[in-house]
Design a protein around this motif. Sequence first.
Motif, short mmCIF file in Angstrom:
data_model
loop_
_atom_site.label_atom_id
_atom_site.label_comp_id
_atom_site.label_asym_id
_atom_site.label_seq_id
_atom_site.Cartn_x
_atom_site.Cartn_y
_atom_site.Cartn_z
N ASP A 1 -12.24 3.59 1.52
CA ASP A 1 -11.88 2.17 1.49
C ASP A 1 -10.37 1.96 1.60
O ASP A 1 -9.78 1.18 0.86
CB ASP A 1 -12.42 1.51 0.22
CG ASP A 1 -12.43 -0.02 0.33
OD1 ASP A 1 -12.59 -0.52 1.46
OD2 ASP A 1 -12.27 -0.67 -0.70
N PRO B 1 0.83 -1.21 0.00
CA PRO B 1 0.00 0.00 0.00
C PRO B 1 0.87 1.26 0.00
O PRO B 1 1.94 1.29 0.60
CB PRO B 1 -0.78 -0.11 1.31
CG PRO B 1 -0.82 -1.56 1.61
CD PRO B 1 0.48 -2.11 1.10
N PRO C 1 -4.03 0.72 -3.13
CA PRO C 1 -4.24 0.53 -1.71
C PRO C 1 -3.49 1.60 -0.91
O PRO C 1 -2.40 2.02 -1.29
CB PRO C 1 -3.69 -0.86 -1.43
CG PRO C 1 -2.79 -1.16 -2.57
CD PRO C 1 -3.25 -0.34 -3.74
N HIS D 1 -8.66 5.43 -4.58
CA HIS D 1 -9.67 4.36 -4.57
C HIS D 1 -10.09 4.02 -6.01
O HIS D 1 -10.16 2.85 -6.38
CB HIS D 1 -10.86 4.79 -3.72
CG HIS D 1 -11.97 3.80 -3.69
ND1 HIS D 1 -11.84 2.56 -3.10
CD2 HIS D 1 -13.23 3.86 -4.17
CE1 HIS D 1 -12.97 1.89 -3.23
NE2 HIS D 1 -13.84 2.66 -3.87
N ARG E 1 -2.15 3.07 2.91
CA ARG E 1 -1.85 2.94 4.35
C ARG E 1 -1.74 4.39 4.85
O ARG E 1 -0.78 5.08 4.56
CB ARG E 1 -0.54 2.19 4.57
CG ARG E 1 -0.20 1.99 6.05
CD ARG E 1 1.06 1.14 6.22
NE ARG E 1 0.78 -0.22 5.80
CZ ARG E 1 1.58 -0.95 5.00
NH1 ARG E 1 2.70 -0.44 4.53
NH2 ARG E 1 1.26 -2.18 4.68
N ALA F 1 -7.68 -4.31 9.26
CA ALA F 1 -6.44 -3.61 8.96
C ALA F 1 -6.23 -2.36 9.79
O ALA F 1 -5.22 -1.70 9.67
CB ALA F 1 -6.40 -3.24 7.48
N LYS G 1 -12.88 -3.37 9.29
CA LYS G 1 -11.74 -4.00 8.64
C LYS G 1 -10.69 -4.37 9.69
O LYS G 1 -10.41 -3.60 10.58
CB LYS G 1 -11.11 -3.04 7.64
CG LYS G 1 -12.06 -2.63 6.57
CD LYS G 1 -11.42 -1.65 5.65
CE LYS G 1 -12.46 -1.20 4.65
NZ LYS G 1 -11.89 -0.51 3.55
N LYS H 1 -6.81 0.66 2.96
CA LYS H 1 -6.41 -0.67 3.38
C LYS H 1 -6.03 -0.69 4.85
O LYS H 1 -6.40 -1.59 5.58
CB LYS H 1 -5.24 -1.17 2.53
CG LYS H 1 -4.82 -2.58 2.88
CD LYS H 1 -3.84 -3.12 1.86
CE LYS H 1 -3.33 -4.48 2.20
NZ LYS H 1 -4.33 -5.52 2.25
N GLU H 2 -5.27 0.30 5.29
CA GLU H 2 -4.84 0.36 6.69
C GLU H 2 -4.87 1.79 7.20
O GLU H 2 -4.47 2.72 6.51
CB GLU H 2 -3.41 -0.17 6.84
CG GLU H 2 -3.27 -1.63 6.56
CD GLU H 2 -1.83 -2.12 6.71
OE1 GLU H 2 -1.60 -3.27 6.37
OE2 GLU H 2 -0.96 -1.35 7.14
#
Length: 160
Positions: free
Chosen positions: A106, A56, A84, A79, A86, A149, A147, A108-109
């Motif tokens: 959305d 990411p 991805p 997105h 972070r 994450a 999530k 990832k982390e």
Amino acid sequence: MNPPIKFVFIELTNHCNFNCTFCPNAVMTRKREFMDKELAIRLLAEIASKNLAEDPIQLHLMGEPLLHPQIFEILEFMHKKNLPVRLFTNGALLNEKNRDRIYAADIKELVIGIQTHTEQTYRDHRRGKPDFQTYMKNIRLSNIFSKPAVLFPSNCLPRW
């Protein structure tokens, strides 16, 4: 073929809403700025079109990414390009409005740096707004993400 770059870090800003005693931000000599949104979009578009990033894309370095005036437009672009993300944050700006917009992007982390987990260490070392109760409320609000994450690192402060 694997992407040629393992880790991509993008510093959207070097502005920060805190003046922490443990951070080198206070001695930084670079001018405080926000990356131009068009430059960020151009960089991200090239990363996406050439499949340059393996992990990411990490939004952070010296500043607080959520201070960037167009952060949510940049996250939306990432997105749409299936990049991805972070996102690193100190957690102070994770209010309900921002939390919902981060969730919609959305990512990832979400990595929250919680170096001051008590009211005393917050007062002694964070030096900024919001107050400790609001700060902790914002961090607890971020825990609604469904999530796995979402990360809550807790670093130790050096002993003075």
